[in-house]
Structure formats: structure tokens, C-alpha cells
Write a protein that holds these residues in place. Structure first.
Motif, PDB file in Angstrom:
ATOM      1  N   MET A 172     -12.182   3.645   1.509  1.00 14.78           N
ATOM      2  CA  MET A 172     -13.378   4.084   2.231  1.00 14.78           C
ATOM      3  C   MET A 172     -13.925   5.371   1.618  1.00 14.78           C
ATOM      4  N   TYR A 173     -13.047   6.337   1.366  1.00 16.61           N
ATOM      5  CA  TYR A 173     -13.506   7.597   0.786  1.00 16.61           C
ATOM      6  C   TYR A 173     -13.973   7.400  -0.653  1.00 16.61           C
ATOM      7  N   ALA A 174     -13.319   6.505  -1.373  1.00 20.15           N
ATOM      8  CA  ALA A 174     -13.728   6.236  -2.761  1.00 20.15           C
ATOM      9  C   ALA A 174     -15.110   5.614  -2.821  1.00 20.15           C
ATOM     10  N   GLY A 175     -15.499   4.906  -1.764  1.00 20.96           N
ATOM     11  CA  GLY A 175     -16.779   4.220  -1.762  1.00 20.96           C
ATOM     12  C   GLY A 175     -17.957   5.047  -1.288  1.00 20.96           C
ATOM     13  N   LEU A 176     -17.736   6.297  -0.943  1.00 23.03           N
ATOM     14  CA  LEU A 176     -18.847   7.151  -0.514  1.00 23.03           C
ATOM     15  C   LEU A 176     -19.762   7.467  -1.689  1.00 23.03           C
ATOM     16  N   ASP A 177     -21.007   7.863  -1.387  1.00 22.80           N
ATOM     17  CA  ASP A 177     -21.959   8.199  -2.447  1.00 22.80           C
ATOM     18  C   ASP A 177     -21.381   9.241  -3.391  1.00 22.80           C
ATOM     19  N   GLN A 178     -20.720  10.237  -2.830  1.00 19.35           N
ATOM     20  CA  GLN A 178     -19.932  11.205  -3.603  1.00 19.35           C
ATOM     21  C   GLN A 178     -18.484  11.042  -3.143  1.00 19.35           C
ATOM     22  N   PRO A 179     -17.645  10.375  -3.927  1.00 21.63           N
ATOM     23  CA  PRO A 179     -16.300  10.030  -3.464  1.00 21.63           C
ATOM     24  C   PRO A 179     -15.541  11.210  -2.866  1.00 21.63           C
ATOM     25  N   GLY A 180     -15.040  10.985  -1.651  1.00 23.81           N
ATOM     26  CA  GLY A 180     -14.230  11.982  -0.978  1.00 23.81           C
ATOM     27  C   GLY A 180     -14.993  13.095  -0.298  1.00 23.81           C
ATOM     28  N   ILE A 181     -16.313  13.116  -0.424  1.00 21.72           N
ATOM     29  CA  ILE A 181     -17.109  14.198   0.169  1.00 21.72           C
ATOM     30  C   ILE A 181     -17.741  13.699   1.460  1.00 21.72           C
ATOM     31  N   ARG A 211     -11.436  15.047  -0.376  1.00 21.29           N
ATOM     32  CA  ARG A 211     -11.799  14.922  -1.779  1.00 21.29           C
ATOM     33  C   ARG A 211     -10.622  14.452  -2.627  1.00 21.29           C
ATOM     34  N   GLU A 212      -9.410  14.588  -2.104  1.00 23.42           N
ATOM     35  CA  GLU A 212      -8.223  14.142  -2.821  1.00 23.42           C
ATOM     36  C   GLU A 212      -7.712  12.792  -2.322  1.00 23.42           C
ATOM     37  N   MET A 213      -8.477  12.130  -1.462  1.00 21.80           N
ATOM     38  CA  MET A 213      -7.975  10.920  -0.808  1.00 21.80           C
ATOM     39  C   MET A 213      -8.769   9.684  -1.212  1.00 21.80           C
ATOM     40  N   THR A 214      -8.963   9.502  -2.487  1.00 18.59           N
ATOM     41  CA  THR A 214      -9.829   8.427  -2.973  1.00 18.59           C
ATOM     42  C   THR A 214      -9.073   7.320  -3.705  1.00 18.59           C
ATOM     43  N   ASP A 215      -7.762   7.264  -3.550  1.00 21.76           N
ATOM     44  CA  ASP A 215      -6.996   6.174  -4.156  1.00 21.76           C
ATOM     45  C   ASP A 215      -7.195   4.923  -3.306  1.00 21.76           C
ATOM     46  N   PRO A 216      -7.807   3.874  -3.841  1.00 23.67           N
ATOM     47  CA  PRO A 216      -8.113   2.691  -3.026  1.00 23.67           C
ATOM     48  C   PRO A 216      -6.886   1.915  -2.583  1.00 23.67           C
ATOM     49  N   ASP A 217      -5.737   2.182  -3.168  1.00 20.10           N
ATOM     50  CA  ASP A 217      -4.512   1.472  -2.799  1.00 20.10           C
ATOM     51  C   ASP A 217      -3.600   2.298  -1.895  1.00 20.10           C
ATOM     52  N   THR A 218      -4.168   3.319  -1.262  1.00 18.71           N
ATOM     53  CA  THR A 218      -3.372   4.208  -0.419  1.00 18.71           C
ATOM     54  C   THR A 218      -3.924   4.253   1.001  1.00 18.71           C
ATOM     55  N   VAL A 219      -3.006   4.232   1.967  1.00 20.59           N
ATOM     56  CA  VAL A 219      -3.331   4.528   3.366  1.00 20.59           C
ATOM     57  C   VAL A 219      -2.958   5.981   3.620  1.00 20.59           C
ATOM     58  N   TYR A 220      -3.888   6.729   4.169  1.00 17.96           N
ATOM     59  CA  TYR A 220      -3.667   8.142   4.460  1.00 17.96           C
ATOM     60  C   TYR A 220      -3.447   8.321   5.960  1.00 17.96           C
ATOM     61  N   LYS A 256       0.839  -1.202   0.000  1.00 13.00           N
ATOM     62  CA  LYS A 256       0.000   0.000   0.000  1.00 13.00           C
ATOM     63  C   LYS A 256       0.878   1.257   0.000  1.00 13.00           C
ATOM     64  N   ARG A 257       0.493   2.234  -0.838  1.00 12.32           N
ATOM     65  CA  ARG A 257       1.143   3.534  -0.757  1.00 12.32           C
ATOM     66  C   ARG A 257       0.718   4.217   0.536  1.00 12.32           C
ATOM     67  N   VAL A 258       1.601   5.037   1.065  1.00 17.85           N
ATOM     68  CA  VAL A 258       1.334   5.750   2.312  1.00 17.85           C
ATOM     69  C   VAL A 258       1.539   7.243   2.064  1.00 17.85           C
ATOM     70  N   ILE A 259       0.486   8.013   2.300  1.00 12.50           N
ATOM     71  CA  ILE A 259       0.561   9.468   2.178  1.00 12.50           C
ATOM     72  C   ILE A 259       0.274  10.072   3.547  1.00 12.50           C
ATOM     73  N   ALA A 260       1.239  10.826   4.056  1.00 12.13           N
ATOM     74  CA  ALA A 260       1.056  11.556   5.308  1.00 12.13           C
ATOM     75  C   ALA A 260       0.609  12.972   4.976  1.00 12.13           C
ATOM     76  N   TRP A 261      -0.459  13.421   5.617  1.00 17.11           N
ATOM     77  CA  TRP A 261      -0.968  14.748   5.278  1.00 17.11           C
ATOM     78  C   TRP A 261      -1.312  15.506   6.560  1.00 17.11           C
ATOM     79  N   THR A 262      -1.339  16.814   6.423  1.00 15.08           N
ATOM     80  CA  THR A 262      -1.561  17.685   7.573  1.00 15.08           C
ATOM     81  C   THR A 262      -2.412  18.890   7.187  1.00 15.08           C
ATOM     82  N   PRO A 263      -3.456  19.202   7.974  1.00 18.11           N
ATOM     83  CA  PRO A 263      -4.074  20.528   7.852  1.00 18.11           C
ATOM     84  C   PRO A 263      -3.036  21.543   8.333  1.00 18.11           C
ATOM     85  N   TYR A 264      -2.412  22.221   7.408  1.00 19.06           N
ATOM     86  CA  TYR A 264      -1.178  22.959   7.679  1.00 19.06           C
ATOM     87  C   TYR A 264      -1.447  24.409   8.051  1.00 19.06           C
TER      88      TYR A 264
END
Length: 287
Positions: free
Chosen positions: A218-227, A91-100, A5-13
Motif C-alpha cells: 500500500m505504501y509502495a503504491g502511493l504517488d510518492q512511495p511511503g509519504i 517512508r521506510e515501509m515500502t517493501d511489497p512483501d512485508t506486513v508491518y 510474508k515478512r513481518v516487521i513490528a515497529w514502534t514510535p519509541y
């Protein structure tokens, strides 16, 4: 990558003062092959935070794995405080092969095993909405740490409530927590603070989201992906979505990070040298 799995670390900066520590740990784990990318989701004011904005862009120029992200255009949330805009990042976190991996910008310590252990737990437990590390200076984590006799009850009993008067509001309690963790970091004994086992959070339990792992699938599977609906990220991840799925969130027993301060604690922590001690440790992480 970890276990494929790809790993993306993110921060509300927003704050260079503390993010300048966190980035050292993220750089360490990028260089170890544990993190693939680091995102700074800009949650800054255009006036008054010019230096903070410039620092993020300097990092983007310096490191190919560091990316500045912005709020989506055309989304009007009215006159809300900027903290409410962080839910738009998913909204940018919808890659199913990534852990955020989400980190507050005042997470000032990440144990050397924290990312790998947390991501592996996340992959092994796909059902929870969020998998959390042991977050020092998080009220419910302090409750679990007291239950495991890792921090003294004599400092003030903490109840399993995210805004507990001791675990969330008390500056003196936070000072003691940081001093305890720093003593273990400096002695090389952080593993002694691991919990006896993972702890589940009953669906609907609000939990301060200073750090957690989630799945792009999980985010990709929402009714509106990432929202997220509702779009406030803490409520969505710890109250609404767990209630909808009837699956508890999890605090992982063997992953430790440190969250510096809630606003209620600022007057006490700002009078100490604790941040300077954390900064010395962060500098050593990439020495």
C-alpha cells in the motif's frame, strides 16, 4: 514469516517504562518465527530522555533482529509536537512483501495468538487500510466489547467515538478494563474475550492507532512511495485514506493486545499496581 510474508513490528519509541514490557512479547514472537524484525522509530527528545535513548541502543546491540530507526534528514515540519513526526516512519515501509505491525510503546500485553491471527487477517483482507486487533483500553473497541457483552455496561456506556468520555477519558473505567483483562490472562481464558465476529469501521471513523497491521504494498503504491499526505498517521490511516478508497478498516475478532494509558487516564493508572502485574506477565513470556 507468516504465509510467505515478512513481518516487521515497529514502534514510535520513547518510553522505557512500558516498552520494556512490549519488547518481551516481540522477542517471544521473533523466537517463534512470527516476527522477522523489530524497529524502534526514535521519537525522543535529545535532552531529558537520555536513558530511553540508551535503552533502545542497548537492545540493538543485544539482538540482531532489533533496529533503531531515525527521522529522515532534511524534513522540516516546523515546531510541531513530537507525536506528529511519527508519520515520517512510513517512508521506510515500502517493501511489497512485508506486513508491518505498529505498536504504541505503551502496549503492555500481546496475546500469544495475536500476531499470527492479525497478520493472517491482514493478508486475507488486502483492501482495508488498517486491520486492528481488539485493543483493550481503546474506546471503540470497548464499544464493540460491550456490544458482545464482554464488558459490563454498568461500568459506563461507551459510544463508537475514539475520544468517548468513558472509553478514552475515564481513568476509573480504564482501571476496570485492565483488571478484567489481567484476570483473564492469569486464568488462561483470554479467548473468552474474543468478539463474536470482525467489526468494520465506516470510512472516515477516527480510531486510536495503538496497534494495527498494514501492507508495504500500500505504501509502495502511493504517488510518492511511503509519504503520507496528510502526514499525521492516525488521520491518514483512519480518516483520509479510507475515505479515498471507500473501504472500511477492520477490527479483528481473535487478536488481543492491551494499551496501557491515554494521558487523560495517567493520574488514576499511576496509582495502581496494574503495570507491575503486566510486567510480571511480560517477564514470563520469555522465561
Amino acid at each position: 514469516m507468516i504465509d510467505g510474508k515478512r513481518v516487521i513490528a515497529w514502534t514510535p519509541y520513547g518510553r522505557t517504562r512500558t516498552y520494556s514490557l512490549l519488547i518481551k512479547y516481540l522477542q517471544r514472537d521473533v523466537e517463534r518465527g512470527l516476527i522477522d524484525e523489530v524497529w524502534a522509530f526514535m521519537n525522543t527528545d535529545p535532552v531529558g530522555q537520555e536513558a530511553d535513548i540508551a535503552y533502545a541502543h542497548e537492545l540493538a546491540e543485544r539482538y540482531p533482529w532489533f533496529h533503531v530507526k531515525h527521522r529522515p534528514e532534511g524534513v522540516d515540519l516546523g515546531n510541531l509536537p513530537k507525536q506528529r513526526y511519527t508519520g515520517l516512519a512510513y517512508r521506510e515501509m515500502t517493501d511489497p512483501d512485508t506486513v508491518y505491525l505498529r505498536f504504541d510503546d505503551d502496549v503492555v500485553y500481546v496475546h500469544e495468538s495475536a500476531v499470527e491471527n492479525l497478520v493472517r487477517a491482514r493478508i486475507q483482507m488486502p483492501a482495508p487500510v488498517a486491520v486492528f486487533p481488539i485493543i483493550f483500553n481503546n474506546a471503540i473497541c470497548s464499544y464493540f466489547l460491550q456490544a458482545c457483552q464482554k464488558i459490563p455496561i454498568e461500568w459506563g456506556e461507551v459510544k463508537p467515538y475514539c475520544m468517548d468520555p468513558n472509553g478514552w477519558a475515564s481513568g476509573p473505567f480504564a482501571v476496570k478494563l485492565h483488571e478484567l483483562l489481567l484476570s483473564h490472562i492469569e486464568a488462561g481464558t483470554v479467548e473468552d474475550l474474543y468478539l463474536h465476529h470482525d467489526f468494520q469501521l465506516a470510512p472516515g471513523t477516527q480510531f486510536s492507532v495503538s496497534c494495527f497491521a498494514s501492507l508495504g504494498s500500500m505504501y509502495a503504491g502511493l504517488d510518492q512511495p511511503g509519504i503520507l499526505v496528510p502526514d499525521e498517521e492516525e488521520s491518514w490511516h483512519t480518516i483520509h485514506r479510507p475515505l479515498a478508497t471507500s473501504v472500511p478498516n477492520v477490527v479483528r475478532a481473535d487478536s488481543v493486545v492491551s494499551h496501557f494509558s491515554f494521558f487523560t487516564q495517567h493520574p488514576f493508572l499511576n496509582q495502581t499496581n496494574l503495570l507491575d502485574r503486566y510486567r510480571e506477565l511480560a517477564d514470563k513470556a520469555v522465561a
